[in-house]
Design an enzyme around this catalytic site. Sequence first.
Site, PDB file in Angstrom:
ATOM      1  N   GLY A  26       0.826  -1.267  -0.110  1.00  0.00           N
ATOM      2  CA  GLY A  26       0.063  -0.066  -0.039  1.00  0.00           C
ATOM      3  C   GLY A  26       0.768   1.211   0.074  1.00  0.00           C
ATOM      4  O   GLY A  26       1.875   1.406  -0.530  1.00  0.00           O
ATOM      5  N   SER A  52      -3.385  -4.807  -5.093  1.00  0.00           N
ATOM      6  CA  SER A  52      -2.037  -4.573  -4.657  1.00  0.00           C
ATOM      7  C   SER A  52      -0.986  -5.452  -5.212  1.00  0.00           C
ATOM      8  O   SER A  52       0.009  -5.304  -5.712  1.00  0.00           O
ATOM      9  CB  SER A  52      -1.806  -4.313  -3.062  1.00  0.00           C
ATOM     10  OG  SER A  52      -2.529  -3.506  -2.531  1.00  0.00           O
ATOM     11  N   HIS A 107       5.796   1.201  12.309  1.00  0.00           N
ATOM     12  CA  HIS A 107       4.953   1.469  13.384  1.00  0.00           C
ATOM     13  C   HIS A 107       5.031   0.528  14.587  1.00  0.00           C
ATOM     14  O   HIS A 107       4.839  -0.535  14.131  1.00  0.00           O
ATOM     15  CB  HIS A 107       3.882   1.948  12.988  1.00  0.00           C
ATOM     16  CG  HIS A 107       2.801   2.622  14.080  1.00  0.00           C
ATOM     17  ND1 HIS A 107       3.372   3.482  14.891  1.00  0.00           N
ATOM     18  CD2 HIS A 107       1.305   2.854  14.014  1.00  0.00           C
ATOM     19  CE1 HIS A 107       2.313   3.954  15.476  1.00  0.00           C
ATOM     20  NE2 HIS A 107       1.245   3.357  15.295  1.00  0.00           N
ATOM     21  N   GLY A 133       3.828   7.529   2.404  1.00  0.00           N
ATOM     22  CA  GLY A 133       4.673   6.727   1.554  1.00  0.00           C
ATOM     23  C   GLY A 133       4.892   7.511   0.367  1.00  0.00           C
ATOM     24  O   GLY A 133       6.016   7.392  -0.160  1.00  0.00           O
ATOM     25  N   GLU A 230      -3.863  28.085   2.554  1.00  0.00           N
ATOM     26  CA  GLU A 230      -2.880  28.793   3.208  1.00  0.00           C
ATOM     27  C   GLU A 230      -2.229  28.202   4.408  1.00  0.00           C
ATOM     28  O   GLU A 230      -0.914  28.625   4.508  1.00  0.00           O
ATOM     29  CB  GLU A 230      -3.261  30.085   3.557  1.00  0.00           C
ATOM     30  CG  GLU A 230      -3.267  31.230   2.638  1.00  0.00           C
ATOM     31  CD  GLU A 230      -3.127  32.810   3.291  1.00  0.00           C
ATOM     32  OE1 GLU A 230      -2.478  32.875   3.933  1.00  0.00           O
ATOM     33  OE2 GLU A 230      -3.810  33.532   2.547  1.00  0.00           O
ATOM     34  N   SER A 251       2.725  39.937   7.735  1.00  0.00           N
ATOM     35  CA  SER A 251       2.493  41.351   8.084  1.00  0.00           C
ATOM     36  C   SER A 251       2.687  41.417   9.572  1.00  0.00           C
ATOM     37  O   SER A 251       2.482  40.569  10.352  1.00  0.00           O
ATOM     38  CB  SER A 251       1.420  41.869   7.518  1.00  0.00           C
ATOM     39  OG  SER A 251       0.216  41.359   8.191  1.00  0.00           O
TER      40      SER A 251
HETATM   41  P1  NDP Z   1      -2.182   0.855   3.413  1.00  0.00           P
HETATM   42  O1  NDP Z   1      -3.660   0.743   3.886  1.00  0.00           O
HETATM   43  O2  NDP Z   1      -1.882   1.850   2.461  1.00  0.00           O
HETATM   44  O3  NDP Z   1      -1.703  -0.456   2.672  1.00  0.00           O
HETATM   45  C1  NDP Z   1      -1.971  -1.455   3.252  1.00  0.00           C
HETATM   46  C2  NDP Z   1      -1.749  -2.854   2.274  1.00  0.00           C
HETATM   47  O4  NDP Z   1      -1.795  -3.970   3.043  1.00  0.00           O
HETATM   48  C3  NDP Z   1      -2.356  -2.812   1.048  1.00  0.00           C
HETATM   49  O5  NDP Z   1      -1.496  -3.034   0.097  1.00  0.00           O
HETATM   50  C4  NDP Z   1      -3.395  -3.870   1.084  1.00  0.00           C
HETATM   51  O6  NDP Z   1      -3.494  -4.708   0.076  1.00  0.00           O
HETATM   52  C5  NDP Z   1      -2.444  -5.006   2.210  1.00  0.00           C
HETATM   53  N1  NDP Z   1      -3.198  -5.920   2.887  1.00  0.00           N
HETATM   54  C6  NDP Z   1      -4.400  -5.558   3.728  1.00  0.00           C
HETATM   55  N2  NDP Z   1      -4.904  -6.703   4.383  1.00  0.00           N
HETATM   56  C7  NDP Z   1      -4.180  -7.751   3.687  1.00  0.00           C
HETATM   57  C8  NDP Z   1      -4.131  -9.179   3.984  1.00  0.00           C
HETATM   58  N3  NDP Z   1      -5.028  -9.715   4.807  1.00  0.00           N
HETATM   59  N4  NDP Z   1      -3.195  -9.895   3.241  1.00  0.00           N
HETATM   60  C9  NDP Z   1      -2.282  -9.175   2.354  1.00  0.00           C
HETATM   61  N5  NDP Z   1      -2.262  -7.957   2.242  1.00  0.00           N
HETATM   62  C10 NDP Z   1      -3.162  -7.359   2.802  1.00  0.00           C
HETATM   63  O7  NDP Z   1      -1.133   0.921   4.495  1.00  0.00           O
HETATM   64  P2  NDP Z   1      -0.276   2.145   5.169  1.00  0.00           P
HETATM   65  O8  NDP Z   1       1.035   1.816   4.197  1.00  0.00           O
HETATM   66  O9  NDP Z   1      -0.733   3.220   5.593  1.00  0.00           O
HETATM   67  O10 NDP Z   1       0.530   1.505   6.431  1.00  0.00           O
HETATM   68  C11 NDP Z   1       1.186   0.254   6.724  1.00  0.00           C
HETATM   69  C12 NDP Z   1       1.978   0.502   7.689  1.00  0.00           C
HETATM   70  O11 NDP Z   1       2.890   1.553   7.732  1.00  0.00           O
HETATM   71  C13 NDP Z   1       1.288   0.591   9.228  1.00  0.00           C
HETATM   72  O12 NDP Z   1       2.008  -0.031  10.203  1.00  0.00           O
HETATM   73  C14 NDP Z   1       1.512   2.127   9.296  1.00  0.00           C
HETATM   74  O13 NDP Z   1       1.145   2.298  10.711  1.00  0.00           O
HETATM   75  C15 NDP Z   1       2.843   2.340   9.093  1.00  0.00           C
HETATM   76  N6  NDP Z   1       3.193   3.641   8.616  1.00  0.00           N
HETATM   77  C16 NDP Z   1       2.321   4.161   7.576  1.00  0.00           C
HETATM   78  C17 NDP Z   1       2.627   5.729   7.414  1.00  0.00           C
HETATM   79  C18 NDP Z   1       1.683   6.130   6.343  1.00  0.00           C
HETATM   80  O14 NDP Z   1       1.770   7.644   6.238  1.00  0.00           O
HETATM   81  N7  NDP Z   1       0.767   5.787   5.650  1.00  0.00           N
HETATM   82  C19 NDP Z   1       3.600   6.490   7.815  1.00  0.00           C
HETATM   83  C20 NDP Z   1       4.423   5.490   8.909  1.00  0.00           C
HETATM   84  C21 NDP Z   1       4.061   4.303   9.211  1.00  0.00           C
HETATM   85  P3  NDP Z   1      -4.844  -4.915  -0.913  1.00  0.00           P
HETATM   86  O15 NDP Z   1      -4.917  -4.329  -2.033  1.00  0.00           O
HETATM   87  O16 NDP Z   1      -4.928  -6.522  -0.870  1.00  0.00           O
HETATM   88  O17 NDP Z   1      -6.236  -4.562   0.179  1.00  0.00           O
END
Ligand code: NDP
Length: 327
Positions: A26, A52, A107, A133, A230, A251
Amino acid sequence: MVKLLHDKDADMSVMQGKTVAVIGFGSQGRNQALSMRDSGINVIIGARPGASWDMAVEDGFEVMDVAAASAKADVIHILLPDERHKQVYEESIKANMTDGKVLSCSHGFSIIFGMIPAPSNVDIIMVAPKGPGTEVRKAFLEGFGCPGLIAVHQDKSGKARDIALAMAKAEGLTRAGVMECTFEQETYEDLFGEQNVLCGGLVDLMKYGFETLVEAGYPAEMAYFECVHEVKLIVDLVIEGGIQKMNSVISNTAEWGEYVNGPKIITPDVKERMKQSLKEIETGKFAREWMAEAESGCKNLLAKRETLGKHEVEIIGKQIRELFEKN
Ligand code: NDP
Ligand code: MG
């Protein structure tokens, strides 16, 4: 003063011959995986069939189900949504956390609140970019990087810190600077920041400002510019040179208004509520409630998402952004 770690402090050679499985493709997964691969790390993707998975294939990665990727890799970097960690870990990862492996995340939530019971036979590390990301990747491609955090929860191999630093370097984080912390610090601070200042906090400040002007009969488009658009311009100045730099550019009228009126709007009782919020994070109350919500199918989350989509600030904002794009 905390020391910032840079490229020179990290050595990528520790990753030689190692495979990193990025679990979840993700926001963080895709962007971290692309940058690590660009930096020469062997990256594979653990996903489930769907959007994904398809995107990872399109990006040219070797993609497999989560269990297979966890079995094949040396470093299992879990970038699934936090509320899914427990189930996916139990079902597909746990059995593959064999001796010598590294459990990694961005995290500390699941380790700190026990959704993933820390296995005792592996390294447990965190590599956490401090940004969304897409922005982390953008900074990497521009030749710079997003700042980040690393933490070691368990050092079984004696190399846990080196591996975390190498991964941070591969993602461009050490170009900007990486801070070392504990899993507890990252987890509690991250939750506090996003709930009280960055997301919660800021969103309501913008919405109240917008609503006040619109309810008083001012044009919604102007209210949007004033109270939402802004914000970025002002925050950019603060990041570049501090609050005083921002004050030197606005200002004197704006600066005077800031001093006399700001403290009447954000009053000390806000800080008392922030202290309460921090307590609820540290005691696990917030995590328990959020996991209960997730287990019940995120009904309230989805309802709130829908309500926000109907708020005038979002509707006007969309129209204004479309006008920007047309010019
Ligand atoms: P997203 O929601 O963007 O992405 C999650 C991914 O997990 C997707 O590709 C989804 O695929 C996949 N997924 C969900 N369920 C399953 C499953 N059962 N089996 C396989 N794949 C699965 O998550 P984030 O990137 O936001 O967050 C990921 C981690 O990063 C978390 O721990 C978050 O706290 C941490 N984090 C996030 C930040 C951010 O800004 N977003 C910043 C710093 C850390 P599918 O398409 O199949 O649903
Ligand atoms: Mg955060």
